[in-house]
Write an enzyme that holds these catalytic residues in place. Structure first.
Site, PDB file in Angstrom:
ATOM      1  N   ARG A  70       0.846  -1.196   0.000  1.00  0.00           N
ATOM      2  CA  ARG A  70       0.000   0.000   0.000  1.00  0.00           C
ATOM      3  C   ARG A  70       0.879   1.243   0.000  1.00  0.00           C
ATOM      4  O   ARG A  70       2.006   1.227   0.469  1.00  0.00           O
ATOM      5  CB  ARG A  70      -0.920   0.006   1.223  1.00  0.00           C
ATOM      6  CG  ARG A  70      -2.140  -0.906   1.045  1.00  0.00           C
ATOM      7  CD  ARG A  70      -3.056  -0.832   2.248  1.00  0.00           C
ATOM      8  NE  ARG A  70      -2.443  -1.403   3.421  1.00  0.00           N
ATOM      9  CZ  ARG A  70      -1.888  -0.725   4.401  1.00  0.00           C
ATOM     10  NH1 ARG A  70      -1.882   0.595   4.383  1.00  0.00           N
ATOM     11  NH2 ARG A  70      -1.346  -1.347   5.415  1.00  0.00           N
ATOM     12  N   TYR A 198      -1.546  -3.622  -6.727  1.00  0.00           N
ATOM     13  CA  TYR A 198      -1.361  -4.308  -5.442  1.00  0.00           C
ATOM     14  C   TYR A 198      -2.667  -4.392  -4.639  1.00  0.00           C
ATOM     15  O   TYR A 198      -3.428  -3.418  -4.595  1.00  0.00           O
ATOM     16  CB  TYR A 198      -0.281  -3.599  -4.602  1.00  0.00           C
ATOM     17  CG  TYR A 198      -0.239  -4.157  -3.193  1.00  0.00           C
ATOM     18  CD1 TYR A 198       0.352  -5.396  -2.943  1.00  0.00           C
ATOM     19  CD2 TYR A 198      -0.855  -3.493  -2.138  1.00  0.00           C
ATOM     20  CE1 TYR A 198       0.335  -5.943  -1.672  1.00  0.00           C
ATOM     21  CE2 TYR A 198      -0.863  -4.031  -0.860  1.00  0.00           C
ATOM     22  CZ  TYR A 198      -0.266  -5.261  -0.638  1.00  0.00           C
ATOM     23  OH  TYR A 198      -0.305  -5.798   0.626  1.00  0.00           O
ATOM     24  N   GLY A 199      -2.848  -5.511  -3.963  1.00  0.00           N
ATOM     25  CA  GLY A 199      -4.022  -5.820  -3.138  1.00  0.00           C
ATOM     26  C   GLY A 199      -4.782  -4.626  -2.587  1.00  0.00           C
ATOM     27  O   GLY A 199      -5.813  -4.212  -3.129  1.00  0.00           O
ATOM     28  N   LYS A 207      -9.714  -2.770   1.508  1.00  0.00           N
ATOM     29  CA  LYS A 207      -9.476  -1.630   2.412  1.00  0.00           C
ATOM     30  C   LYS A 207     -10.277  -0.399   1.979  1.00  0.00           C
ATOM     31  O   LYS A 207     -10.809   0.328   2.819  1.00  0.00           O
ATOM     32  CB  LYS A 207      -7.985  -1.301   2.482  1.00  0.00           C
ATOM     33  CG  LYS A 207      -7.117  -2.470   2.940  1.00  0.00           C
ATOM     34  CD  LYS A 207      -7.480  -2.881   4.331  1.00  0.00           C
ATOM     35  CE  LYS A 207      -6.947  -4.197   4.780  1.00  0.00           C
ATOM     36  NZ  LYS A 207      -5.741  -4.471   5.366  1.00  0.00           N
ATOM     37  N   HIS A 227     -10.704  -2.914  11.412  1.00  0.00           N
ATOM     38  CA  HIS A 227      -9.567  -3.694  10.896  1.00  0.00           C
ATOM     39  C   HIS A 227      -9.274  -4.830  11.888  1.00  0.00           C
ATOM     40  O   HIS A 227      -8.278  -4.800  12.610  1.00  0.00           O
ATOM     41  CB  HIS A 227      -8.360  -2.758  10.750  1.00  0.00           C
ATOM     42  CG  HIS A 227      -7.216  -3.339   9.992  1.00  0.00           C
ATOM     43  ND1 HIS A 227      -5.909  -2.937  10.198  1.00  0.00           N
ATOM     44  CD2 HIS A 227      -7.162  -4.281   9.020  1.00  0.00           C
ATOM     45  CE1 HIS A 227      -5.115  -3.600   9.381  1.00  0.00           C
ATOM     46  NE2 HIS A 227      -5.844  -4.419   8.665  1.00  0.00           N
ATOM     47  N   SER A 249      -1.457  -4.097   9.985  1.00  0.00           N
ATOM     48  CA  SER A 249      -1.110  -5.027   8.909  1.00  0.00           C
ATOM     49  C   SER A 249       0.192  -5.751   9.238  1.00  0.00           C
ATOM     50  O   SER A 249       1.139  -5.145   9.753  1.00  0.00           O
ATOM     51  CB  SER A 249      -0.918  -4.257   7.597  1.00  0.00           C
ATOM     52  OG  SER A 249      -2.092  -3.561   7.275  1.00  0.00           O
ATOM     53  N   CYS A 251       0.899  -8.030  11.455  1.00  0.00           N
ATOM     54  CA  CYS A 251       1.204  -8.239  12.877  1.00  0.00           C
ATOM     55  C   CYS A 251       0.562  -9.526  13.398  1.00  0.00           C
ATOM     56  O   CYS A 251       0.365  -9.690  14.600  1.00  0.00           O
ATOM     57  CB  CYS A 251       0.742  -7.055  13.723  1.00  0.00           C
ATOM     58  SG  CYS A 251       1.723  -5.568  13.487  1.00  0.00           S
ATOM     59  N   ASP A 278      -9.163 -10.192   8.725  1.00  0.00           N
ATOM     60  CA  ASP A 278      -8.705  -8.825   8.437  1.00  0.00           C
ATOM     61  C   ASP A 278      -9.742  -7.744   8.730  1.00  0.00           C
ATOM     62  O   ASP A 278      -9.387  -6.670   9.190  1.00  0.00           O
ATOM     63  CB  ASP A 278      -8.279  -8.739   6.962  1.00  0.00           C
ATOM     64  CG  ASP A 278      -7.428  -7.512   6.656  1.00  0.00           C
ATOM     65  OD1 ASP A 278      -6.599  -7.150   7.503  1.00  0.00           O
ATOM     66  OD2 ASP A 278      -7.609  -6.921   5.583  1.00  0.00           O
ATOM     67  N   ASN A 365       6.510  -8.595   1.810  1.00  0.00           N
ATOM     68  CA  ASN A 365       5.051  -8.421   1.785  1.00  0.00           C
ATOM     69  C   ASN A 365       4.425  -9.308   0.698  1.00  0.00           C
ATOM     70  O   ASN A 365       3.373  -8.993   0.159  1.00  0.00           O
ATOM     71  CB  ASN A 365       4.689  -6.950   1.552  1.00  0.00           C
ATOM     72  CG  ASN A 365       3.218  -6.670   1.856  1.00  0.00           C
ATOM     73  OD1 ASN A 365       2.639  -7.242   2.795  1.00  0.00           O
ATOM     74  ND2 ASN A 365       2.595  -5.804   1.069  1.00  0.00           N
ATOM     75  N   ARG A 367       2.292 -12.341  -0.817  1.00  0.00           N
ATOM     76  CA  ARG A 367       0.951 -12.689  -0.318  1.00  0.00           C
ATOM     77  C   ARG A 367       0.404 -13.946  -0.962  1.00  0.00           C
ATOM     78  O   ARG A 367       0.832 -14.339  -2.045  1.00  0.00           O
ATOM     79  CB  ARG A 367      -0.013 -11.519  -0.631  1.00  0.00           C
ATOM     80  CG  ARG A 367       0.374 -10.186   0.018  1.00  0.00           C
ATOM     81  CD  ARG A 367      -0.296 -10.032   1.331  1.00  0.00           C
ATOM     82  NE  ARG A 367       0.176  -8.898   2.117  1.00  0.00           N
ATOM     83  CZ  ARG A 367      -0.461  -8.463   3.202  1.00  0.00           C
ATOM     84  NH1 ARG A 367      -1.580  -9.023   3.610  1.00  0.00           N
ATOM     85  NH2 ARG A 367       0.040  -7.464   3.907  1.00  0.00           N
ATOM     86  N   ARG A 398       2.833  -4.137  17.725  1.00  0.00           N
ATOM     87  CA  ARG A 398       4.223  -4.555  17.980  1.00  0.00           C
ATOM     88  C   ARG A 398       4.840  -3.574  18.952  1.00  0.00           C
ATOM     89  O   ARG A 398       5.207  -2.464  18.547  1.00  0.00           O
ATOM     90  CB  ARG A 398       5.027  -4.526  16.674  1.00  0.00           C
ATOM     91  CG  ARG A 398       4.725  -5.626  15.725  1.00  0.00           C
ATOM     92  CD  ARG A 398       5.537  -5.490  14.447  1.00  0.00           C
ATOM     93  NE  ARG A 398       5.032  -6.436  13.470  1.00  0.00           N
ATOM     94  CZ  ARG A 398       5.544  -7.655  13.282  1.00  0.00           C
ATOM     95  NH1 ARG A 398       6.609  -8.048  13.954  1.00  0.00           N
ATOM     96  NH2 ARG A 398       5.011  -8.464  12.398  1.00  0.00           N
ATOM     97  N   GLY A 492       0.411 -20.539  18.648  1.00  0.00           N
ATOM     98  CA  GLY A 492      -0.591 -21.358  19.339  1.00  0.00           C
ATOM     99  C   GLY A 492      -0.679 -21.050  20.829  1.00  0.00           C
ATOM    100  O   GLY A 492      -1.754 -21.106  21.445  1.00  0.00           O
TER     101      GLY A 492
HETATM  102  O1  SAT Z   1      -3.740  -3.499   2.273  1.00  0.00           O
HETATM  103  S1  SAT Z   1      -3.764  -4.949   2.107  1.00  0.00           S
HETATM  104  O2  SAT Z   1      -5.109  -5.416   2.416  1.00  0.00           O
HETATM  105  O3  SAT Z   1      -3.370  -5.319   0.777  1.00  0.00           O
HETATM  106  C1  SAT Z   1      -2.736  -5.679   3.217  1.00  0.00           C
HETATM  107  C2  SAT Z   1      -2.722  -4.960   4.494  1.00  0.00           C
HETATM  108  O4  SAT Z   1      -1.975  -3.995   4.611  1.00  0.00           O
HETATM  109  O5  SAT Z   1      -3.452  -5.342   5.427  1.00  0.00           O
HETATM  110 MN    MN Z   2      -5.146  -5.644   6.963  1.00  0.00          MN
END
Ligand code: SAT
Ligand code: MN
Length: 595
Positions: A70, A198-199, A207, A227, A249, A251, A278, A365, A367, A398, A492
């Site tokens: 992103r 990109y996604g 998003k 989110h 994202s 994490c 997500d 990154n 996927r 984090r 786990g």
């Molecule tokens: O933005 S994406 O959905 O491609 C991945 C992310 O940052 O969660």
């Molecule tokens: Mn996300």
């Protein structure tokens, strides 16, 4: 006429006039359509077929090397008043923004096919679901949207019935970072994205719609678009609690959503059910509880680090019918990434012979796109039109220091402060520096489609008569010791923390009150069979009062940054915690002086 809905036909005509495609294809979501697109992409190199013996139905897409994440600095929220977008968003005046991006769109689909993708975010028959139509010139986007959303004829039928939909216009353009924008017009329920495949920039249902536009809609309609992963934890008595958890994202949301219980827990009968990894849409039900759906139908997960040891469910999910993006491949064309114990990379994510001097074999990154139903832990409740009742909301980031393994907010308003104060180190999911601590309220910094101050007020507004709200917690799996190593094993073993959370919701587990919230004492967490380093648990549950006082002061300055939009109730909550920290420090100081 392709659709019974005049407004939809008119919009497609307008876009076609602007972008001038060679052809227009209305997606029906059928298997035949998917097969034809796949064949076309294999023929032109957009997709590479992976090893069909080990990974049937799996393909690889290599993106442009400058288009792997992103782009927050090029992502804009274009409201009439800048204050409505807030200091948390990049902003442009809508008329100017349309002019700027439409100039890029002009003629951009010459020689290409314009795909019309009707989609539904959420179960097709759910009142909580919302629909959209994405126009794109990328068959790769069509293939991903088919996995990530309910796409095609059924969605179109709902759109025609309802008469309204979110409009998303996308073109990969020239994939030139200098000619790239992701623009949102929440007042017009419109998205325009140019120059990236990109996604999060291109799969506009994700998003752009399900968070940025939906958060705006949710505010006006009285619900929440967050989110968050959604996971069901079934205890040995057969009761299932649903937890919604917000992490930035990359994490570990996918890992937590698909967690495999430690051996002892498995034997005792604990089970984990995945609803989403997500995004979570929640709204109060008739009984006052919050009910949640996962608006997505698939996972767009981070590949590196996914292995038998860390996330066996994810690994099992992605053995077939998966689109991989920017992973490396082995000599026999199996997908490979850092952290995968088996196999060795021969070709890196850019298609070069693998050379460690060029950096990691798979992009950090990189996927996988896969249907949620392929997860062994997938819950049929993910299709429930009414959603699942949420027992607990969990925030986390984090935080290598300061923040304990887990604590509970004392009430909803305190929980909203805890969410607003969230901080995390940045990751490879967005372009820019990695490992920099920044505030990321509710993990929504890149995704909240309006002013964060107004968003905090919206969160607070759920606390009203008759509401039976979830308890709110904060976790930190990423705490490090003085040696720089993680103190908590994670994955786990995180179930041990979720168990305490669930038992707190049921009023069973113990806790101690502290200035920052309620913490488990060591004896309140089940640690049998867990090999922790000497002193690790004490460190994980300790509170450094002076450093917390500084943190809460910083949170105060952060809340101030949203000016008048920050609700007074949240300022009051911050002052209350600051005062409790101050009085907690006093006896210790006295003791120090006396000794
Ligand atoms: O933005 S994406 O959905 O491609 C991945 C992310 O940052 O969660
Ligand atoms: Mn996300």
């Amino acid at each position: 006429m392709p659709s019974k809905l005049e407004a939809l036909n008119r919009w497609v005509d307008d876009v076609a006039r602007l972008t001038q495609p060679d052809q227009i294809h209305w997606c029906d979501g059928s298997d035949a359509e998917a097969a034809a697109l796949r064949a076309q992409m294999l023929a032109d190199g957009t997709l590479i077929e992976l090893n069909q013996t080990t990974h049937p139905g799996c393909t690889l897409h290599r993106s442009h090397p400058s288009d792997v994440a992103r782009v927050e600095h090029l992502t804009l929220v274009c409201t009439k008043n800048q204050a409505d977008a807030g200091p948390n968003n990049h902003w442009m005046e809508p008329t100017q923004a349309h002019a700027k991006i439409d100039a890029l769109f002009a003629g951009c689909m010459k020689g290409r096919t314009l795909y019309v993708i009707p989609y539904c975010m959420g179960p097709i028959d759910s009142p909580l679901s919302r629909c959209g139509v994405e126009i794109t010139d990328s068959p790769y986007v069509v293939a991903n949207m088919r996995i990530m959303t309910r796409m095609g004829s059924a969605a179109l039928a709902r759109i025609e019935r309802e008469g309204n939909f979110v409009k998303g216009l996308h073109s990969t353009g020239e994939l030139d970072p200098q000619r790239r924008f992701i623009m949102h017009f929440p007042e017009e329920l419109t998205i325009k994205s140019y120059g990236s495949g990109y996604g999060g920039n291109a799969l506009l249902g994700k998003k752009c719609h399900a968070l940025r536009i939906a958060s705006w809609q949710a505010r006006t309609e009285g619900w929440l678009a967050e989110h968050m992963l959604i996971v069901g934890i079934e205890n040995p008595q057969g009761q299932t609690h649903y937890i919604a958890a917000a992490f930035p994202s990359a994490c570990g949301k996918t890992n937590l959503a698909m967690l495999i219980p430690p051996e002892g827990y498995r034997q005792a009968g604990w089970k984990v059910w995945t609803i989403g990894d997500d995004i979570c849409w929640m709204r109060p039900g008739a009984d006052g509880r919050l009910y949640a759906i996962n608006p997505e139908a698939g996972f767009f997960g981070v590949a590196p680090g996914t292995d038998h040891g860390t996330n066996p469910n994810a690994l099992a999910s992605i053995q077939r019918d998966t689109i991989y993006t920017n992973v490396a491949v082995t000599a026999d064309l199996q997908p490979w990434w850092e952290g995968l114990k088996e196999g060795a990379p021969v070709t890196d994510w850019q298609g070069r012979p693998y050379d460690p001097a060029n950096g990691p074999a798979a992009h950090p990154n990189s996927r996988f796109t896969v249907s949620a139903r392929q997860a062994p832990s997938w819950s049929p409740k993910a299709e429930d039109a009414q959603g699942v009742p949420i027992s607990a909301i969990v925030f986390g980031g984090r935080r290598p220091s300061l923040v304990p393994l887990v604590f509970e907010a004392r009430d909803w308003a305190h929980g909203v402060l805890v969410g607003a104060a969230m901080g995390s180190e940045t990751t490879a999911a967005a372009t820019g520096a990695v490992g920099v601590m920044r505030r990321d309220s509710m993990a929504m910094k890149p995704f909240c489609g309006y002013n964060y101050g107004d968003y905090f007020a919206h969160w607070l507004s759920f606390d009203k008569a008759g509401a039976k709200l979830p308890k709110i917690f904060h976790v930190n799996w990423f705490r490090k010791g003085a040696d720089g190593k993680f103190l908590w094993p994670g994955f786990g073993e995180n179930l041990r923390v979720l168990e305490w959370i669930i038992e707190r919701c049921e009023g069973r587990a113990g806790a101690q009150e502290t200035a920052i919230g309620l913490l488990p004492r060591a004896q309140d967490l089940h640690t049998q069979g867990l090999a922790l380093r000497e002193g690790a648990l004490d460190e994980l549950l300790a509170i450094d009062l002076p450093r917390w006082a500084a943190e809460v002061e910083d949170i105060g300055r952060y809340l101030d940054s949203f000016g008048e939009h920050t609700p007074a109730r949240l300022h009051a909550e911050q002052r209350r915690v600051a005062a409790e920290l101050a009085s907690a420090q006093t006896p210790q100081k006295r003791a120090a002086v006396a000794s």
